[in-house]
Design an enzyme around this catalytic site. Structure first.
Site, PDB file in Angstrom:
ATOM      1  N   HIS A  18      10.400   3.802  -6.238  1.00  0.00           N
ATOM      2  CA  HIS A  18      11.844   3.645  -5.370  1.00  0.00           C
ATOM      3  C   HIS A  18      11.545   3.840  -3.824  1.00  0.00           C
ATOM      4  CE1 HIS A  18      13.766   4.895  -9.469  1.00  0.00           C
ATOM      5  NE2 HIS A  18      14.131   3.673  -9.231  1.00  0.00           N
ATOM      6  N   LYS A  42      23.113   4.401 -19.517  1.00  0.00           N
ATOM      7  CA  LYS A  42      21.698   5.094 -19.580  1.00  0.00           C
ATOM      8  C   LYS A  42      22.304   6.597 -19.697  1.00  0.00           C
ATOM      9  CE  LYS A  42      18.771   2.319 -16.938  1.00  0.00           C
ATOM     10  NZ  LYS A  42      17.926   2.036 -15.758  1.00  0.00           N
ATOM     11  N   ARG A  95       8.702  -4.936 -10.506  1.00  0.00           N
ATOM     12  CA  ARG A  95       7.378  -4.460 -10.800  1.00  0.00           C
ATOM     13  C   ARG A  95       6.975  -5.579 -11.795  1.00  0.00           C
ATOM     14  NH1 ARG A  95       9.939   0.825 -13.496  1.00  0.00           N
ATOM     15  NH2 ARG A  95      11.334  -1.096 -13.857  1.00  0.00           N
ATOM     16  N   SER A 132      11.738   5.446 -13.825  1.00  0.00           N
ATOM     17  CA  SER A 132      12.634   6.950 -14.199  1.00  0.00           C
ATOM     18  C   SER A 132      12.681   7.270 -15.735  1.00  0.00           C
ATOM     19  CB  SER A 132      14.137   6.653 -13.616  1.00  0.00           C
ATOM     20  OG  SER A 132      14.114   6.567 -12.381  1.00  0.00           O
TER      21      SER A 132
HETATM   22  O1  PNS Z   1      18.325   1.889 -11.579  1.00  0.00           O
HETATM   23  P1  PNS Z   1      19.025   1.028 -12.391  1.00  0.00           P
HETATM   24  O2  PNS Z   1      19.747   1.941 -13.575  1.00  0.00           O
HETATM   25  O3  PNS Z   1      18.224  -0.031 -13.065  1.00  0.00           O
HETATM   26  O4  PNS Z   1      20.180   0.104 -11.524  1.00  0.00           O
HETATM   27  C1  PNS Z   1      21.345  -0.508 -12.023  1.00  0.00           C
HETATM   28  C2  PNS Z   1      22.381  -0.395 -11.180  1.00  0.00           C
HETATM   29  C3  PNS Z   1      23.033   0.998 -11.201  1.00  0.00           C
HETATM   30  C4  PNS Z   1      21.990  -1.122  -9.662  1.00  0.00           C
HETATM   31  C5  PNS Z   1      23.410  -1.551 -11.831  1.00  0.00           C
HETATM   32  O5  PNS Z   1      23.689  -1.061 -13.092  1.00  0.00           O
HETATM   33  C6  PNS Z   1      24.743  -1.809 -11.095  1.00  0.00           C
HETATM   34  O6  PNS Z   1      24.480  -2.205 -10.038  1.00  0.00           O
HETATM   35  N1  PNS Z   1      25.751  -1.129 -11.454  1.00  0.00           N
HETATM   36  C7  PNS Z   1      27.108  -1.064 -10.775  1.00  0.00           C
HETATM   37  C8  PNS Z   1      28.283  -1.707 -11.629  1.00  0.00           C
HETATM   38  C9  PNS Z   1      28.325  -3.225 -11.199  1.00  0.00           C
HETATM   39  O7  PNS Z   1      28.453  -3.623 -10.313  1.00  0.00           O
HETATM   40  N2  PNS Z   1      27.835  -3.961 -12.376  1.00  0.00           N
HETATM   41  C10 PNS Z   1      28.091  -5.326 -12.187  1.00  0.00           C
HETATM   42  C11 PNS Z   1      26.991  -5.975 -11.444  1.00  0.00           C
HETATM   43  S1  PNS Z   1      25.619  -6.168 -12.104  1.00  0.00           S
END
Ligand code: PNS
Length: 165
Positions: A18, A42, A95, A132
């Site tokens: 990150h 999660k 990645r 993570s």
């Molecule tokens: O680190 P992660 O868990 O892969 O991140 C995922 C994250 C938090 C960026 C994604 O789940 C997110 O953007 N959540 C916010 C809710 C949202 O906007 N969802 C719809 C668009 S994808």
């Protein structure tokens, strides 16, 4: 005009991968907002406020906190946050091809919702196996996570605060 990137994620906990992505975003944009988003898909290891603190400390320790702010967002879509702050792009790290499959639909939905583009950066391959979820698993089974996370995170995970959770 100032350019602004949003680097979103669960950051549960923040990893060396990150930090690499934040550093690359900082090289491309004038300002970066690292946004901790609660991902209901999660199960969480750390409270969101702790994740924010650990990111702030890790960025400072790595000397990349200038022009970078850390916040959390729990009241709706990431696209809404991006619109609210006038972000120019979302920055994500890729990645492996698994990340492409996971990130592509989110990038398209965010563009549909807010007209915001997602910029994918390629982190240092040294971190390509670090996630993570892997860190959470190693920590849960008593292993050493220090090769994968900033020292602020491994120090916290070895502390009484963490073990007495
Ligand atoms: O680190 P992660 O868990 O892969 O991140 C995922 C994250 C938090 C960026 C994604 O789940 C997110 O953007 N959540 C916010 C809710 C949202 O906007 N969802 C719809 C668009 S994808």
């Amino acid at each position: 005009m100032t350019s602004l990137a949003v680097v979103p994620g669960s950051f549960d906990p923040v990893t060396l991968g990150h930090l690499d992505v934040v550093e690359r975003a900082r090289n491309l944009f004038d300002e970066v907002h690292v946004v901790v988003v609660h991902n209901p898909a999660k199960s969480a290891l750390l409270p969101v406020a702790r994740r924010v603190e650990l990111i702030e400390q890790s960025l400072a320790d790595a000397g990349i906190s200038d022009r970078v702010s850390v916040t959390s967002w729990s009241v709706g879509l990431l696209a809404d946050y991006c619109q609210e702050v006038g972000a120019n792009a979302i920055v994500k790290g890729i990645r492996t091809e698994v990340d492409v499959t996971y990130e592509t639909p989110m990038a398209i939905v965010n563009r549909d919702l807010a007209g915001i583009e997602t910029v994918f950066v390629l982190p240092n391959p040294a971190h390509s196996h670090v996630s993570s979820s892997l860190v959470r698993q190693v920590a849960a089974l008593g292993g050493d996570v220090s090769p994968y996370v900033p020292s602020a995170v491994s120090a916290f995970m070895n502390s009484a605060d963490y073990s007495e959770r």
